[in-house]
Design an enzyme around this catalytic site. Structure first.
Site, PDB file in Angstrom:
ATOM      1  N   LYS A  32      -5.701  38.803 106.091  1.00  0.00           N
ATOM      2  CA  LYS A  32      -5.302  39.151 107.451  1.00  0.00           C
ATOM      3  C   LYS A  32      -5.797  40.533 107.872  1.00  0.00           C
ATOM      4  CE  LYS A  32      -0.639  40.605 106.025  1.00  0.00           C
ATOM      5  NZ  LYS A  32      -0.727  42.036 106.323  1.00  0.00           N
ATOM      6  N   THR A  33      -5.815  41.489 106.938  1.00  0.00           N
ATOM      7  CA  THR A  33      -6.314  42.826 107.290  1.00  0.00           C
ATOM      8  C   THR A  33      -7.798  42.751 107.639  1.00  0.00           C
ATOM      9  OG1 THR A  33      -4.720  43.808 105.753  1.00  0.00           O
ATOM     10  CG2 THR A  33      -6.500  45.217 106.525  1.00  0.00           C
ATOM     11  N   ASP A 219       0.742  43.828 112.986  1.00  0.00           N
ATOM     12  CA  ASP A 219       0.717  43.234 111.649  1.00  0.00           C
ATOM     13  C   ASP A 219       2.147  43.018 111.159  1.00  0.00           C
ATOM     14  OD1 ASP A 219      -0.257  42.268 109.283  1.00  0.00           O
ATOM     15  OD2 ASP A 219      -0.870  44.212 108.472  1.00  0.00           O
ATOM     16  N   GLU A 220       2.331  42.137 110.184  1.00  0.00           N
ATOM     17  CA  GLU A 220       3.645  41.852 109.579  1.00  0.00           C
ATOM     18  C   GLU A 220       4.695  41.552 110.657  1.00  0.00           C
ATOM     19  OE1 GLU A 220       3.683  41.382 106.560  1.00  0.00           O
ATOM     20  OE2 GLU A 220       2.394  42.754 105.466  1.00  0.00           O
ATOM     21  N   GLN A 250       7.186  34.971 104.491  1.00  0.00           N
ATOM     22  CA  GLN A 250       7.347  36.269 103.826  1.00  0.00           C
ATOM     23  C   GLN A 250       8.302  37.189 104.591  1.00  0.00           C
ATOM     24  OE1 GLN A 250       3.760  37.980 101.736  1.00  0.00           O
ATOM     25  NE2 GLN A 250       2.664  36.534 103.047  1.00  0.00           N
ATOM     26  N   ARG A 602       2.361  37.525  94.524  1.00  0.00           N
ATOM     27  CA  ARG A 602       1.781  38.829  94.147  1.00  0.00           C
ATOM     28  C   ARG A 602       0.787  38.639  93.000  1.00  0.00           C
ATOM     29  NH1 ARG A 602       1.878  40.414  98.362  1.00  0.00           N
ATOM     30  NH2 ARG A 602       2.739  38.362  98.808  1.00  0.00           N
TER      31      ARG A 602
END
Length: 738
Positions: A32-33, A219-220, A250, A602
């Protein structure tokens, strides 16, 4: 070759769709970044958008820094004009310019958690709050929730006027806000609240920022709360070029006020929104992703998505069940040791757990095996006493009406100003409606505090000199000046203990931070430095170059990735937590499942899941079942260490069983993993008594402090020579009298 050729099809669609509301559902590790930074580049290079018309909001300083760096590598010239920052940093930047419109001075102080607690203590004292009934932390949590929901003290009072249990909370909220304003201070929640209030009451300010930010990216987004949604939606209302990126699977910060409905209902609010799913994962193996996919699909409040990768299946997930929690810690240490002996690095390993308390056993085990480690989420550097003291001096120099800061350092180092004198100064300040510092400067006030007057005057003179110097010296020089003229360092040097040496080292590290700030800031100032350190998060200090195992809670791990992950304590009552299991709201379990999903994703290459049949929690031995989340992982994805059948006859019997084991649920039901029944046989008496010297097989020698004759067993507390105080049951401890 174009920079966009490196993107997959869905990533390209997200980058090229620039007009109107856009929801990008970005699964864990889906790049996504990369999408956000390429989208910024596309807006500038292909659409001709001016860099200063773009705003990108992230949740951590670390993420903002990474995004800035990556955008600069893609765009080059002009990238510094893009507004890339966290929610809080963005609001601080706006408020520094316009908060005077709300009756504050522009050089306001930002209060951290410790400052808030100190202020709430003052509130309790003024309102005569019974601390046996009400706790500062609980009241602050209720106030924070109200602010996250954009509920003012007046609205909170109106909403709860018939709720007697909220009466004290209403009073505390009102006075808390009044004291914040009188101190010219804001807490973290206020940064958002006051910015939204500024926009609501000042159309010209809102119009200015609306015109500036024609393209907004967040973002997020799954972690945003109500007031953050208001902030973003107000800015985006005119041009409507709002791109939000997030993953509802998430969303793990409900306890901080995050509202998952913001992402789940995005298309309801923005009816013309376009939705794109990023499901290709670049981080993990397919076995790890399959485990995450199978578990999370048990949630009802989510948008369907399935992560996949072209990395291959990879290794199975290792599952280990042990009898005791201590054995789990040993298993983790031995596994890490073996991993490193194969030529890999400690820094590739992370131990994740649900609660901070679980770190102790892991620490002890890692130390015994000589394995370097670091705990993330311990005492924040900026919360240490010596750092808080120096920062309080800097805050006083910068903002004299911050009563908390002034009161903290008026007698630090000790200069003979007692609590009675401090109370008299505060009383004079309250009576005359002035700040504590202004009261300390007032000659009429000094007349009433007796022998301490000259010492208070010396303190005020010291601050005034520092204020004058601040106008023409750098921040690092000001910190040096503070530690020198106050004698703070000299006092620590005279103490000459390990603790005092560590405190001096911490102050030196603060100087290093100041130098780093001076080099990076466009217009360095004391105000800017205090603002930056106030917004630092624990996770930002994680050094990716140092070779040590990382220990952290799952919450702290969000946004990170590690080749080799250990997910410990996977037991019902621990993960998911007992509170979520016993809650009347089924969505609490769903949040815990999302948290487990974050933990699993993770892992890049290998994932180890472990649990213990017996664990001591809060001094009590608990016997918990395997976590229901592990049971939701299909059996074929797990390596349980169970031996395969040796003979054809056994193999045939295994195959022809009417029901094949298909999930981890069957493991726990199988005889091999049947929980052992521990029966505690209470001793009729003990060979030792309080005050006796005893020896433990693990902890060595120590002195018996107390013996309590409990119902099931004798509870013995021993102060061991090497490991300190331990409480244990006599039947298990097997102590020998010396």
């Amino acid at each position: 070759m174009s920079i966009y050729d490196t993107l997959n099809d869905m990533q390209k669609e997200a980058v090229f769709h620039t007009e109107g509301p856009l929801l990008i559902l970005a699964g864990a590790g889906s790049g996504k970044t990369r999408v956000l930074t390429h989208r910024v580049a596309y807006l500038i290079e292909e659409k001709g958008v001016q860099p200063w018309n773009i705003m990108a909001i992230t949740f951590t300083n670390k993420a903002a820094g990474e995004m800035k760096e990556r955008v600069q590598n893609l765009v080059g010239f002009g990238s510094d004009q893009i507004w890339v920052s966290t929610f809080h940093s963005s609001c601080v930047r706006i408020l520094r310019r316009y908060i005077d419109r709300l009756g504050y001075e522009n050089h306001f102080t930002i209060y951290d958690t410790d400052d808030q607690k100190s202020l709430m203590k003052d509130v309790f004292k003024r309102l005569n709050v019974d601390t046996k009934v009400y706790k500062e932390r609980n009241i602050l949590a209720q106030i924070s929730k109200a602010k996250n929901d954009f509920i003012s003290p007046e609205q909170f009072a109106s909403d709860n006027q018939f709720d007697f249990t909220k009466k004290k909370v209403v009073e505390c909220y009102k006075l808390y806000q009044e004291l914040l304003k009188s101190n010219n201070a804001l807490d973290f929640d206020d940064l958002l609240v006051k910015t939204v209030e500024l926009f609501q009451n000042n159309q010209d300010v809102l119009d200015y920022y609306r015109e500036r930010f024609k393209y907004i990216m967040v973002d997020e987004y799954q972690d945003t709360n109500t007031v953050q949604f208001k902030f973003i939606s107000m800015l985006a209302e005119e041009h409507r070029n709002l791109c939000v990126v997030g993953d509802d699977d998430q969303s793990i910060y409900k306890f901080r006020g995050a509202n998952i409905k913001n992402i789940l209902n995005f298309e309801s609010v923005f009816t013309d929104a376009h939705v794109i799913k990023l499901e290709q994962n670049y981080r993990s193996t397919q076995s790890i992703l399959n485990a995450a996919n199978e578990m999370i699909k048990n949630n009802t409040e989510r948008k369907a998505k399935t992560l996949w990768t072209d990395r291959g299946d990879g290794e199975k997930i290792t599952f280990k069940m042990v009898d005791f929690a201590q054995q789990e810690a040993v298993y983790v240490a031995e596994s890490i040791k073996k991993y490193v002996e194969e030529g890999k690095n400690y820094k590739d390993c992370a131990c994740l757990y649900r609660t901070n308390a679980q770190s102790r056993l892991l620490e002890e085990s890692l130390m015994r095996y000589n394995i370097p480690y670091k705990i993330v989420g311990g005492v924040n550097f900026y919360q240490r006493k010596e750092i808080k003291d120096i920062l309080a001096y800097l805050k006083t120099v910068n903002n004299g009406v911050d009563d908390l800061a002034v009161r903290r350092i008026i007698n630090v180092p000790k200069r003979g100003i007692g609590s009675a004198s401090i109370d008299k100064i505060q009383e004079y300040a309250d009576t005359n409606g002035i700040s504590f510092y202004d009261a300390a400067r007032d000659e009429r006030c000094l007349e009433h505090i007796g022998r301490s007057a000259s010492k208070v005057k010396s303190f005020v003179d010291l601050i005034q000199v520092l204020r004058t110097k601040n106008e023409f010296i750098k921040v690092v020089e000001l910190i040096d000046e503070v530690t020198e003229v106050t004698g703070y360092i000299r006092e620590l040097e005279a103490d000459n203990t390990d603790e005092s040496k560590e405190r001096i080292a911490n102050i030196e590290e603060l100087l290093t931070k100041a130098v780093d700030y001076q080099m990076k800031a466009e217009e360095p100032s004391l105000n800017g430095f205090l603002e930056e350190v106030a917004l630092v998060a624990d996770i930002d200090s994680l050094d990716p170059e140092s070779d040590y195992v990382v220990l952290m809670t799952v919450h702290s791990s969000k946004g990170l990735e590690f080749p080799n992950v250990y997910l410990c304590g996977m037991e019902d009552g621990l993960f998911p937590s007992y509170m979520s299991i016993s809650s009347d709201d089924p969505l609490d379990i769903e949040e815990e499942r999302r948290l487990c999903y974050v933990a699993i994703t993770r892992a890049m290459d290998t994932l180890h899941i472990s649990c213990a049949k017996q664990r001591m929690v809060r001094g009590e031995t608990q016997y918990n079942k395997m976590s229901r989340f592990v049971k939701e992982i299909p059996m074929e994805l797990l390596d349980t260490g169970m031996k395969k059948a040796q003979s054809p006859e056994k193999e045939k019997r295994r195959i022809t069983r009417p029901t094949q084991a298909s999930s981890a649920r069957d493991i726990i039901n199988s005889k091999a993993f049947e929980p052992r029944q521990f029966k505690v046989t209470k001793l009729t008496g003990l060979e030792y008594a309080e005050g006796d010297r005893v020896k433990h097989i693990k902890f060595g020698e120590g002195t018996v402090v107390t013996i309590v004759n409990g119902g099931r067993d004798f509870e013995v507390t021993v102060n061991f020579d090497k490991v300190g105080v331990k409480k244990m049951f006599a039947s298990f401890a097997k102590l020998k009298k010396l």
